[in-house]
Design an enzyme around this catalytic site. Structure first.
Site, PDB file in Angstrom:
ATOM      1  N   CYS A   2       0.838  -1.192   0.000  1.00  0.00           N
ATOM      2  CA  CYS A   2       0.000   0.000   0.000  1.00  0.00           C
ATOM      3  C   CYS A   2       0.884   1.257   0.000  1.00  0.00           C
ATOM      4  CB  CYS A   2      -0.940   0.110   1.179  1.00  0.00           C
ATOM      5  SG  CYS A   2      -2.024  -1.300   1.389  1.00  0.00           S
ATOM      6  N   ARG A  27       3.952  -0.210  -4.776  1.00  0.00           N
ATOM      7  CA  ARG A  27       3.689  -0.751  -3.442  1.00  0.00           C
ATOM      8  C   ARG A  27       2.378  -1.530  -3.369  1.00  0.00           C
ATOM      9  NH1 ARG A  27       6.781   1.572   0.455  1.00  0.00           N
ATOM     10  NH2 ARG A  27       5.289   0.876   2.003  1.00  0.00           N
ATOM     11  N   TRP A  75      -2.683  -2.779  -1.656  1.00  0.00           N
ATOM     12  CA  TRP A  75      -2.334  -4.195  -1.818  1.00  0.00           C
ATOM     13  C   TRP A  75      -3.121  -4.910  -0.734  1.00  0.00           C
ATOM     14  CZ3 TRP A  75      -0.116  -8.208   0.980  1.00  0.00           C
ATOM     15  CH2 TRP A  75       0.355  -9.284   0.232  1.00  0.00           C
ATOM     16  N   ASN A 101      -1.899   1.955   5.708  1.00  0.00           N
ATOM     17  CA  ASN A 101      -1.003   0.917   5.204  1.00  0.00           C
ATOM     18  C   ASN A 101      -0.594   0.082   6.402  1.00  0.00           C
ATOM     19  OD1 ASN A 101       1.118  -0.576   4.099  1.00  0.00           O
ATOM     20  ND2 ASN A 101       2.558   1.124   4.263  1.00  0.00           N
ATOM     21  N   GLY A 102      -0.842  -1.226   6.337  1.00  0.00           N
ATOM     22  CA  GLY A 102      -0.460  -2.079   7.456  1.00  0.00           C
ATOM     23  C   GLY A 102      -1.589  -3.019   7.819  1.00  0.00           C
ATOM     24  N   GLU A 487      17.742 -17.300  -7.874  1.00  0.00           N
ATOM     25  CA  GLU A 487      17.310 -15.955  -8.258  1.00  0.00           C
ATOM     26  C   GLU A 487      16.741 -15.953  -9.684  1.00  0.00           C
ATOM     27  OE1 GLU A 487      16.597 -13.387  -6.823  1.00  0.00           O
ATOM     28  OE2 GLU A 487      16.749 -11.772  -8.262  1.00  0.00           O
ATOM     29  N   LYS A 491      12.918 -14.823 -10.590  1.00  0.00           N
ATOM     30  CA  LYS A 491      12.598 -13.768 -11.572  1.00  0.00           C
ATOM     31  C   LYS A 491      11.555 -14.272 -12.548  1.00  0.00           C
ATOM     32  CE  LYS A 491      13.729 -11.081  -9.991  1.00  0.00           C
ATOM     33  NZ  LYS A 491      14.468 -10.897  -8.794  1.00  0.00           N
ATOM     34  N   GLU A 494       7.987 -14.861 -10.874  1.00  0.00           N
ATOM     35  CA  GLU A 494       7.219 -13.709 -10.393  1.00  0.00           C
ATOM     36  C   GLU A 494       6.676 -12.839 -11.514  1.00  0.00           C
ATOM     37  OE1 GLU A 494       9.313 -10.889  -7.849  1.00  0.00           O
ATOM     38  OE2 GLU A 494      11.184 -11.423  -8.815  1.00  0.00           O
ATOM     39  N   HIS A 510      18.653 -36.491  -6.300  1.00  0.00           N
ATOM     40  CA  HIS A 510      18.006 -36.920  -5.057  1.00  0.00           C
ATOM     41  C   HIS A 510      16.492 -36.699  -5.111  1.00  0.00           C
ATOM     42  CE1 HIS A 510      21.906 -37.642  -3.303  1.00  0.00           C
ATOM     43  NE2 HIS A 510      22.296 -36.473  -3.781  1.00  0.00           N
ATOM     44  N   LYS A 609       6.020  -4.182  -4.259  1.00  0.00           N
ATOM     45  CA  LYS A 609       7.459  -3.976  -4.179  1.00  0.00           C
ATOM     46  C   LYS A 609       7.961  -4.032  -2.746  1.00  0.00           C
ATOM     47  CE  LYS A 609      11.410  -2.847  -5.974  1.00  0.00           C
ATOM     48  NZ  LYS A 609      12.081  -3.994  -6.591  1.00  0.00           N
TER      49      LYS A 609
END
Ligand code: F6R
Length: 614
Positions: A2, A27, A75, A101-102, A487, A491, A494, A510, A609
Site C-alpha cells: 500500500c 507498493r 495491496w 497501510n499495514g 534468483e 525472476k 514472479e 536426489h 514492491k
C-alpha cells in the site's frame, strides 16, 4: 504494501495526490482512491478497484476541488480488491476519512465493540474499523481529532501508517506510524506526506521521517509538530534528500524492469564509488572502519533477509566464509524472528533489504538488537526503517528500483557483500594479497564487464521466443551460482507466472530429476570455477533424460556447449563475482518471456514492491 500520499498547501491537491500515487503504485495496485476537503468544507471520497489509471477515469466529472487531501493505492490484506475495500474509508457519519497501510491485528475485537455501539461497516477491511474507532472516541469524548487518533492508536495492535482528514477542516492532516514507513516533505507553506520520499521528491528536498509511535500534525498554517501517543511533543529532525526525477521515469524503455537491468553498469559505479581506490585496489567501507573490532572479533555472522535479498545473502555467506573465515548463517527473516534463535553478543547480524521496509526483516533486526548483537544493514533506500534501525551499514546506492522484480538491487547487494568480505578479510588477515587484488580489480571492472554482458540482449530475446510457452523451468547452479539459479527461477516465476525451481545441480538426482522430460527446459549455469567439471556431469544427467538444456557458459567454453541445446555465453571474471554477470541474462530471459506472454512486467499480479506486512 500500500502507498499513502497526502498534501496540504495552496495548490490543487488532486494532481499532486495522483502523481504521488503513480509513483507509489509499485507498493500495491489492486485499488486506489483519494479524499479531499473542498472549499465549502465538504469531505469527498472517490475510490475504485483497479490501478491509478482506472481511478483517474473514475474521477472524470467529479468535484476535485480542494488544497488538502489524502490518497492511497492498495495491496489487499483484509478483504478482496473491490470498490468498497479500497481506501480512503469514511467513518460512519462520513465526517472523517482515513487511509491506512499495514494490518490492525486486533481489528475483530475492536469491530465487535463498535458494532455493539451501533456502528455498521461498508467494507471488510481492518482499516474501516480504525476510522470508526477514531470517530467514536472523537464524538463520545468530545476531544480533538489529534486526541482521538492518539487514543484510538493506543487500542490498536499491529502495524500502520495512517493519515486522517476531517470534514470542515481545510488545514490539517493527522498522520501516524507504527512499523510502516511514513515521511513528511516540507515545502514553502505546504506539506507533502508519503510512504516513500521518492514519490514527492520533485516538490522538496526536506524530509522528516515519522518514527514508530509518533503522530504528526500537518497543518498548513503552522510548523510541523510531532507527538507521542501520550501527547509528549517530539523534536523534529529535518533531513535533506536529493534525487533526480529522471531516476523515477522510464527514460525511453518500455518497462522499468528493462531500464533497471540496463542501468546496472552505472549503478555499480555508484555502488563502488569512493569505496575502492582505483589506483591501489584498496577497499574501504566506513561501516567496517568504524566498527573494526566488532568485525574482527565476530564469532559468527547471520544474514537475515527475504526473497531476492535472501538469495544475495547466500552469496554473501560464500564470500565471507571464503574470504574472512567467519562462520555464516543465512536466515529467512520471517522464520528467524519466530524461531527463538540463539543470538550472542559476539554475533553480527546483517540485514539485507532493498526497500529497507520489509516487515519481517525489520522485526529480525529488532530481535537481534534486543539480544545484544551488533546489527549491520545493507539497504538501498536511504533513511528507510531498516537503515535507521541498524547500528551501522552500507547503502548499495543503486537508485530507486521501481520494477517489482528486483534486478539492480541484487547485483548491488552482491557487490557490497564482496567489498564487505574484502574489508573484513583484510582486517583479519585472512585473505592473501593476490586474491584480494583479483577481486577488487574485478569489482572495478564490473561496470565495463556488465556493458559487455548486456550485448547478449537480442540473443536472449530470441531464446525467450522458443520457451515462452513452457509450463515449468528448472534452474541449476553450484557454489557461488547456486543462489544465482534460485534468483533466476524467482525472476521467471514472479513476472511470467511460469512455475520455476532453482536447485543446487548435484541435488537433482536426489529427487527432482524425476521431473525431467523433453518438455522441461533446464537452465544450467556452468561457468568456470572449481565446480565446473561437476556441473558438466550434472548437465549430462539431465541431458540423458531428455531435458532441454539452456547452458550459461563462458565464451571460450568447449565442453558444456557440446551437450547443450542452447547456449548463453558470458564473459568470465573472478568466480565469486560471476553471480553478478550470470544474473543479467537470467533477468533478460525472465523479462522477455513475461513480455511475450503479455504480462504486466513492472506490476505482476499479487505482488508489491515493498512488503510491509508480515
Ligand atoms: C523479488 C523481490 C522480492 C524482494 C523481497 C525482499 O524480485 O523483489 O523477493 O526481494 O520482498 O524485499 P527487500 O529487499 O525490499 O527487503
Amino acid at each position: 504494501m500500500c502507498g499513502i500520499v497526502g498534501y496540504v498547501g495552496n495548490r490543487d491537491a488532486c494532481p499532486i495526490l495522483l502523481k504521488g500515487l503513480h509513483r507509489l503504485e509499485y507498493r500495491g495496485y489492486d485499488s486506489a482512491g483519494v479524499a479531499m476537503v473542498n472549499g465549502d468544507g465538504a469531505l469527498n471520497v472517490y475510490k475504485c478497484k483497479g490501478k491509478v489509471d482506472d481511478l483517474e477515469h473514475f474521477l472524470d466529472g467529479k468535484d476535485l476541488c480542494g488544497s488538502i487531501g489524502i490518497a492511497h493505492t492498495r495491496w489487499a490484506t483484509h478483504g478482496v480488491p473491490n470498490d468498497a475495500n479500497a481506501h480512503p474509508h469514511y467513518s460512519e457519519s462520513e465526517n472523517i476519512a482515513l487511509i491506512h497501510n499495514g494490518i490492525i491485528e486486533n481489528f475483530r475485537v475492536l469491530k465487535d465493540a463498535l458494532i455493539e455501539n451501533g456502528y455498521t461497516f461498508r467494507s471488510s477491511t481492518d482499516s474501516e474499523v480504525l476510522v470508526n474507532l477514531i470517530e467514536y472516541i472523537r464524538t463520545t469524548e468530545n476531544c480533538t481529532l489529534l486526541e482521538a487518533v492518539q487514543q484510538a492508536l493506543k487500542q490498536v495492535v499491529g502495524a500502520y501508517a495512517i493519515a486522517v482528514i476531517e470534514k470542515g477542516n481545510h488545514d490539517e492532516i493527522i498522520a501516524a506510524r507504527q512499523s510502516s514507513p511514513m515521511v513528511v516533505g516540507i515545502g514553502k507553506g505546504e506539506y507533502f506526506l508519503s510512504s516513500d520520499a521518492t514519490s514527492i521528491i520533485e516538490y522538496t528536498e526536506n524530509f522528516v521521517y515519522v518514527n514508530d509511535g509518533e503522530v504528526a500534525v500537518i497543518n498548513r498554517n503552522a510548523p510541523l509538530k510531532v507527538f507521542t501517543l501520550d501527547n509528549e511533543e517530539e523534536r523534529i529532525h529535518i533531513q535533506k534528500l536529493k534525487l533526480s526525477i529522471s531516476q523515477l521515469e522510464k527514460g525511453g524503455f518500455p518497462h522499468f524492469m528493462l531500464k533497471e537491468i540496463y542501468e546496472q553498469p552505472h549503478t555499480l559505479v555508484d555502488c563502488i564509488r569512493g569505496r575502492i581506490n582505483p589506483e591501489t585496489g584498496e577497499v574501504k567501507l566506513s561501516g567496517v572502519i568504524d566498527n573494526r573490532e566488532k568485525f574482527v572479533n565476530a564469532k559468527r555472522i547471520i544474514f537475515v533477509a527475504c526473497g531476492t535479498s535472501w538469495h544475495a545473502s547466500l552469496i554473501g555467506e560464500h564470500l565471507i566464509e571464503n574470504i574472512c573465515r567467519i562462520p555464516v548463517e543465512v536466515e529467512y527473516a520471517s522464520e528467524f524472528r519466530y524461531r527463538n534463535p540463539i543470538i550472542r553478543p559476539d554475533d553480527i547480524v546483517i540485514a539485507v533489504s532493498q526497500s529497507g521496509e520489509t516487515a519481517d526483516t525489520l522485526a529480525a533486526v529488532e530481535l537481534a538488537r534486543k539480544a545484544g548483537a551488533f546489527v549491520y544493514g545493507i539497504c538501498n533506500v536511504v533513511g528507510s526503517s531498516i537503515a535507521r534501525a541498524t547500528d551501522s551499514g552500507s547503502y548499495i546506492h543503486v537508485g530507486p528500483e521501481i520494477g517489482v522484480a528486483s534486478t539492480k538491487a541484487f547485483t548491488g547487494q552482491v557487490t557490497v557483500m564482496a567489498m564487505l568480505a574484502l574489508a573484513i578479510g583484510h582486517e583479519k588477515g585472512t585473505v592473501n594479497k593476490e586474491y584480494y587484488q583479483e577481486i577488487s580489480q574485478a569489482l572495478l571492472k564490473l561496470p565495463e564487464t556488465l556493458e559487455d554482458v548486456l550485448k547478449i540482449d537480442a540473443q536472449v530475446e530470441d531464446l525467450a521466443k522458443i520457451f515462452t510457452y513452457a509450463h515449468n523451468f528448472i534452474y541449476l547452479g553450484r557454489g557461488y551460482n547456486y543462489p544465482t539459479a534460485l534468483e533466476g527461477a524467482l525472476k521467471l516465476k514472479e513476472i511470467s507466472y511460469i512455475h520455476a525451481e532453482g536447485y543446487p545441480a548435484a541435488e537433482m538426482k536426489h529427487g527432482p530429476i524425476a521431473l525431467i522430460d523433453a518438455e522441461m527446459p533446464v537452465v544450467s549455469i556452468a561457468t568456470p570455477d572449481h565446480t565446473y567439471e561437476k556441473s558438466a556431469s550434472n548437465i549430462e544427467e539431465v541431458k540423458s533424460r531428455g531435458g532441454k538444456i539452456i547452458a550459461v557458459v563462458a565464451r571460450e567454453d568447449e565442453q558444456v556447449r557440446k551437450r547443450a541445446d542452447y547456449v548463453i555465453e558470458v564473459p568470465v571474471i573472478t568466480d565469486c563475482l560471476m553471480p553478478i554477470v550470470v544474473s543479467i541474462p537470467l533477468q533478460l530471459l525472465a523479462y522477455y518471456i513475461a513480455v511475450n506472454k503479455g504480462r504486466n512486467v513492472d506490476q505482476p499480479r499479487n505482488l508489491a514492491k515493498s512488503v510491509t506486512v508480515e
